[in-house]
Motif scaffolding. Structure first.
Motif, PDB file in Angstrom:
ATOM      1  N   TRP A  34      -2.673   7.855  11.116  1.00  0.00           N
ATOM      2  CA  TRP A  34      -1.945   6.642  10.767  1.00  0.00           C
ATOM      3  C   TRP A  34      -2.745   5.370  10.995  1.00  0.00           C
ATOM      4  O   TRP A  34      -2.590   4.396  10.281  1.00  0.00           O
ATOM      5  N   TRP A  35      -3.624   5.327  11.994  1.00  0.00           N
ATOM      6  CA  TRP A  35      -4.335   4.085  12.277  1.00  0.00           C
ATOM      7  C   TRP A  35      -5.476   3.814  11.300  1.00  0.00           C
ATOM      8  O   TRP A  35      -6.052   2.739  11.296  1.00  0.00           O
ATOM      9  N   LYS A  36      -5.778   4.788  10.454  1.00  0.00           N
ATOM     10  CA  LYS A  36      -6.802   4.578   9.433  1.00  0.00           C
ATOM     11  C   LYS A  36      -6.200   4.149   8.094  1.00  0.00           C
ATOM     12  O   LYS A  36      -6.920   3.829   7.169  1.00  0.00           O
ATOM     13  N   GLU A  37      -4.899   4.097   8.013  1.00  0.00           N
ATOM     14  CA  GLU A  37      -4.210   3.634   6.811  1.00  0.00           C
ATOM     15  C   GLU A  37      -3.996   2.121   6.899  1.00  0.00           C
ATOM     16  O   GLU A  37      -3.766   1.586   7.984  1.00  0.00           O
ATOM     17  N   PRO A  38      -4.055   1.398   5.784  1.00  0.00           N
ATOM     18  CA  PRO A  38      -3.865  -0.061   5.842  1.00  0.00           C
ATOM     19  C   PRO A  38      -2.411  -0.490   5.975  1.00  0.00           C
ATOM     20  O   PRO A  38      -2.124  -1.558   6.508  1.00  0.00           O
ATOM     21  N   TRP A  39      -1.456   0.301   5.505  1.00  0.00           N
ATOM     22  CA  TRP A  39      -0.059  -0.109   5.489  1.00  0.00           C
ATOM     23  C   TRP A  39       0.553  -0.338   6.868  1.00  0.00           C
ATOM     24  O   TRP A  39       1.278  -1.332   7.048  1.00  0.00           O
ATOM     25  N   PRO A  40       0.332   0.499   7.858  1.00  0.00           N
ATOM     26  CA  PRO A  40       0.924   0.198   9.173  1.00  0.00           C
ATOM     27  C   PRO A  40       0.411  -1.127   9.748  1.00  0.00           C
ATOM     28  O   PRO A  40       1.166  -1.883  10.357  1.00  0.00           O
ATOM     29  N   TRP A  41      -0.861  -1.425   9.536  1.00  0.00           N
ATOM     30  CA  TRP A  41      -1.429  -2.670  10.053  1.00  0.00           C
ATOM     31  C   TRP A  41      -0.857  -3.876   9.313  1.00  0.00           C
ATOM     32  O   TRP A  41      -0.604  -4.917   9.914  1.00  0.00           O
ATOM     33  N   LEU A  42      -0.652  -3.726   8.021  1.00  0.00           N
ATOM     34  CA  LEU A  42      -0.055  -4.802   7.236  1.00  0.00           C
ATOM     35  C   LEU A  42       1.390  -5.055   7.680  1.00  0.00           C
ATOM     36  O   LEU A  42       1.822  -6.207   7.794  1.00  0.00           O
ATOM     37  N   LEU A  43       2.130  -3.999   7.948  1.00  0.00           N
ATOM     38  CA  LEU A  43       3.515  -4.152   8.400  1.00  0.00           C
ATOM     39  C   LEU A  43       3.598  -4.726   9.817  1.00  0.00           C
ATOM     40  O   LEU A  43       4.551  -5.430  10.152  1.00  0.00           O
ATOM     41  N   MET A  44       2.620  -4.436  10.654  1.00  0.00           N
ATOM     42  CA  MET A  44       2.630  -4.959  12.026  1.00  0.00           C
ATOM     43  C   MET A  44       2.089  -6.378  12.114  1.00  0.00           C
ATOM     44  O   MET A  44       2.290  -7.062  13.121  1.00  0.00           O
TER      45      MET A  44
END
Length: 71
Positions: free
Chosen positions: A10-20
Motif C-alpha cells: 500500500w505505501w508504494k501506491e500513490p492513492w493512499p498518500w494523496l488521500l492522506m
C-alpha cells in the motif's frame, strides 16, 4: 501463467498518500493558527480610553468647566 495484475504494497501506491495529504495539510494549518493565536498578544488599552464590548472610545478628561466671558 503469470497473473495479469500484480498488487503492490500500500505505501508504494500513490492513492493512499494523496488521500492522506488533505488531512495532513489541515492539521499543519491548524497548528500554525493556534501558534499565531497564542504568540500574538493583544495590546493594552492606554489611559483615557474606555472599551465597551468591541467599541473603544476616547474618554474626555474631567476638567473644570470652562469659564464663559460676559460682555
Amino acid at each position: 501463467m503469470k497473473a495479469a495484475t500484480e498488487s503492490k504494497v500500500w505505501w508504494k501506491e500513490p492513492w493512499p498518500w494523496l488521500l492522506m495529504a488533505g488531512p495532513a495539510v489541515a492539521m499543519v494549518g491548524c497548528g500554525v493558527t493556534i501558534w499565531l493565536a497564542v504568540s500574538g498578544a493583544d495590546k493594552e488599552i492606554v489611559q483615557g480610553v474606555s472599551k465597551q464590548g468591541l467599541k473603544v472610545e476616547q474618554v474626555q478628561a474631567t476638567a473644570a468647566p470652562a469659564r464663559q466671558e460676559r460682555p
